[in-house]
Design an enzyme around this catalytic site. Structure first.
Site, PDB file in Angstrom:
ATOM      1  N   SER A 218       0.828  -1.199   0.000  1.00  0.00           N
ATOM      2  CA  SER A 218       0.000   0.000   0.000  1.00  0.00           C
ATOM      3  C   SER A 218       0.875   1.267   0.000  1.00  0.00           C
ATOM      4  O   SER A 218       1.701   1.442  -0.882  1.00  0.00           O
ATOM      5  CB  SER A 218      -0.955  -0.050   1.190  1.00  0.00           C
TER       6      SER A 218
ATOM      7  N   ASP B 161      -9.626  -3.694  -5.789  1.00  0.00           N
ATOM      8  CA  ASP B 161      -9.065  -3.083  -4.596  1.00  0.00           C
ATOM      9  C   ASP B 161      -9.704  -1.713  -4.411  1.00  0.00           C
ATOM     10  O   ASP B 161      -9.522  -0.822  -5.220  1.00  0.00           O
ATOM     11  CB  ASP B 161      -7.547  -2.942  -4.777  1.00  0.00           C
TER      12      ASP B 161
ATOM     13  N   HIS C 115      -8.144  -5.315  -0.555  1.00  0.00           N
ATOM     14  CA  HIS C 115      -6.929  -4.574  -0.208  1.00  0.00           C
ATOM     15  C   HIS C 115      -6.240  -5.294   0.939  1.00  0.00           C
ATOM     16  O   HIS C 115      -6.804  -5.449   2.019  1.00  0.00           O
ATOM     17  CB  HIS C 115      -7.276  -3.143   0.201  1.00  0.00           C
TER      18      HIS C 115
END
Length: 425
Positions: free
Chosen positions: A223, A342, A371
């Protein structure tokens, strides 16, 4: 939501990564992406492309989208023909269900860690968590992988622990890089971290390289950590000590991510992350009380969204006129030059065309994944993400090639500087 993963390997100067710009989040994208880059970078992996003249003819799950200039060089090493992406029933059908389930219910391996607080040149502190006892159990030339968690994440997170355990079980030395204030780390100056700030990673990389001069260094980021990693690779080019890198669930384009982050159900994630940022901030609030200028400390302390927090604190700390300008200049998508469902890292932020023409990059998009979810494969539903063995396949492939390469080119009596030069090819 599905994630984006990229693998990078160190490449010749003609294939350098360029500096990145801000990515945005897409809540409704239908696929989950896993990217592999051959330059040192985000959910990307970096390392040197090893010669491989075999074309990929194996039967691979047709649901996977696989593109990239490094396809023929790297895909044979990933063993994807034996790992179809089959999401776990009842959980993997919806990106939000999968993301939330992974966040709350994924098992967290118990690992004894030894913390090292590293003082940075600007007076700040980052926290490095090493596996306790590894200095006695692993040889000095064991490959080292640096793990970069996502926004507000740290060595306590389940996805980080699972990757740590897998890498360690294969003989790798592992260190988790907790950004300032994350992982219950100390903050001693009025500055945290940001998507555009790569100086701390630069100092961590140099520190780890000096501590283990006989080892090859790699990195894995998730991320926001993936975005920082890819930007770092773009900034450092061949001066980077990393031999390879992997980026997972990288938002790539923060502008797109921001636009989608505040739509529909994604508001839930926005508010949850804002709460996490507020908690970290309030632990260290006295450091920020006397800051004047454009700082809006009350806005940051009471932020209901990530953007409010960034507007009040982050963008000012790092010299941007607004949160929008901060996002527009902090994306890692432009660094790729040369998962779709996502909700936080949207599919339309993926720089597919740049990945396609870069011989050092490989992108894999899975049909589901959420995610930081990827609840599929033998570890589902409570165990490791489907991506972990793929990541290690890639890193092991780079390490085998790198060790061979170094063994034939470097005399064991060479200095640390000479070793680093060869490792950066």
């Amino acid at each position: 939501m599905a994630r984006l993963t990229s693998f990078h390997s160190a490449s010749a100067p003609s294939h350098r990564l360029k500096s990145c710009r801000t990515p945005t989040l897409l809540p409704t994208a239908p696929k989950h992406a896993l990217r592999f880059f051959v330059q040192v970078s985000t959910a990307s992996v970096s390392g040197e492309a090893m010669p491989n003249k075999r074309r990929v003819e194996k039967k691979i799950d047709p649901k996977l989208e696989i593109v990239g200039g490094g396809r023929d060089s790297f895909l044979p090493a990933l063993k994807l023909e034996g790992r179809p992406y089959n999401p776990f029933p009842l959980i993997g059908w919806n990106c939000h269900v999968e993301t939330i389930f992974a966040s709350f219910y994924r098992s967290r391996p118990d690992v004894r860690l030894k913390r090292q607080c590293l003082r940075t040149k600007d007076g700040g502190v980052v926290s490095l968590d090493w596996v306790s006892g590894d200095d006695h159990q692993l040889p000095a030339n064991s490959p080292v992988v640096i793990l970069l968690p996502g926004l507000t994440g740290g060595s306590q997170d389940a996805y980080v622990r699972h990757m740590l355990v897998r890498a360690r079980s294969e003989g790798w030395r592992v260190v988790v890089f907790n950004s300032r204030g994350c992982g219950n780390g100390p903050v001693i100056t009025p500055q945290f971290y940001s998507a555009s700030f790569v100086k701390d990673l630069r100092e961590v990389g140099a520190h780890v390289a000096n501590r283990y001069p006989e080892a090859n260094l790699y990195a894995v980021g998730w991320s926001l950590g993936g975005n920082i990693l890819v930007r770092y690779l773009g900034h450092e080019s061949h001066a980077c000590p990393l031999s390879g890198a992997v980026s997972l669930c990288n938002p790539f384009n923060l502008v797109i991510a921001d636009e989608n982050f505040r739509k529909g159900f994604n508001n839930v994630y926005d508010k949850a992350l804002a709460r996490a940022l507020r908690r970290i901030f309030k632990k260290h609030a006295p450091l920020f009380e006397d800051l004047g200028g454009e700082y809006k400390i009350d806005l940051a302390a009471n932020a209901r969204t990530v953007k409010e927090y960034d507007e009040g604190l982050t963008r000012v700390s790092f010299g941007f006129k607004s949160a929008d300008e901060y996002y527009a200049n902090s994306s890692s998508s432009d660094s790729i030059k040369f998962a779709e469902n996502d909700p936080i890292a949207p599919s339309n932020g993926i720089p597919r065309k740049d990945i396609q023409v870069n011989p050092n990059c490989l992108l894999i998009v899975t049909p589901q994944g959420g995610h930081l979810g990827w609840i599929a494969g033998t570890g589902a539903p409570l165990g490791a993400p489907w991506t972990d063995p793929i990541v290690m396949d890639f890193l092991d492939h780079l390490e085998r090639g790198r060790s061979k390469f170094l063994g034939s080119r470097i005399d064991q009596s060479d200095s640390l500087q000479q070793n680093l030069q060869h490792a950066q090819v």
